[in-house]
Design a protein around this motif. Sequence first.
Motif, PDB file in Angstrom:
ATOM      1  N   THR A 158      31.663  47.496  44.407  1.00  0.00           N
ATOM      2  CA  THR A 158      32.481  48.064  43.201  1.00  0.00           C
ATOM      3  C   THR A 158      32.764  47.060  42.163  1.00  0.00           C
ATOM      4  O   THR A 158      32.986  45.844  42.472  1.00  0.00           O
ATOM      5  N   PHE A 159      32.882  47.493  40.992  1.00  0.00           N
ATOM      6  CA  PHE A 159      32.952  46.571  39.935  1.00  0.00           C
ATOM      7  C   PHE A 159      33.268  47.184  38.645  1.00  0.00           C
ATOM      8  O   PHE A 159      33.909  48.403  38.579  1.00  0.00           O
ATOM      9  N   GLY A 160      33.344  46.640  37.305  1.00  0.00           N
ATOM     10  CA  GLY A 160      33.905  47.143  36.227  1.00  0.00           C
ATOM     11  C   GLY A 160      33.212  46.778  34.894  1.00  0.00           C
ATOM     12  O   GLY A 160      31.981  46.284  34.977  1.00  0.00           O
ATOM     13  N   GLY A 161      33.910  46.726  33.797  1.00  0.00           N
ATOM     14  CA  GLY A 161      35.453  46.764  33.615  1.00  0.00           C
ATOM     15  C   GLY A 161      36.226  45.571  34.691  1.00  0.00           C
ATOM     16  O   GLY A 161      35.444  44.974  35.441  1.00  0.00           O
ATOM     17  N   GLU A 162      37.393  45.746  34.957  1.00  0.00           N
ATOM     18  CA  GLU A 162      38.314  44.873  35.950  1.00  0.00           C
ATOM     19  C   GLU A 162      38.347  46.080  37.004  1.00  0.00           C
ATOM     20  O   GLU A 162      39.344  46.831  36.830  1.00  0.00           O
TER      21      GLU A 162
END
Length: 249
Positions: free
Chosen positions: A61-65
């Motif tokens: 899971t990642f983003g962005g934040e």
Amino acid sequence: MNIYLENLERIEFSVTMCCTGRCRHCSQGDHYGYSGHIDGEKAAEAVEMVCRYYDIKSLMTFGGEPLLFPETVCAIQSAAERAGIPRREIITNGFFSRDSRRIAEVAHMIAESGVNRIMLSVDAFHQETVPLAPVELFAEWVRAEGVPVEIHPAWLRSPEADNEYDRKTRELLKAFREKGYHVSEGNIIFLKGKAVELLGGAADEVPADPYEDYPDDIRALCFDADGGVLGGSIYKNDIIDIIKAYSPV
């Protein structure tokens, strides 16, 4: 099920495009104006369904934040643990709150959800806009919860290069190494999004995009923050139906 996904072994979620940093090397473009995130329940359901048909070895899971929405992240990661995915990772800049109680709470949530690797982005690019103190506090809390933390830097040219960005990154990493954190090799930035405008003259050459997949040999199933994946949407269709319908042409 689909010949183009016979080698599928990884799932990735871009949880949100919202971010607490304004990094000049960012490949995602301008984050201003974004406010949403993927639906955690729908995402978790997709993880469980995919794992019924494929031997998934890792989930990220990642983003962005992503930790701006820790409940969503933890719903996805808990589903990954239940499904038996062995590597369950988060990439984060570590800055989602200045409140020490909230930081401790999120660190505990992460541990309870079954995450077994935190990749913490620390380098000259992130620390232009991301304060270091809450990042260090988050790292300490996560480590205290028993979750391995790996410092994952971005380099302009290389870990040995003599330029303002890479020198600053080496200084930052030294402090983390002294505290006993493992530091990965990280990655050389590739120019995409707003990084082209801000750093186009700083890098000698553009490395290949490390996140690209071959469209006729999908090994990583990548979900966007709006639920999009393989040209479909988990808000409109079952993930298995999306996989069956996928074609690279």
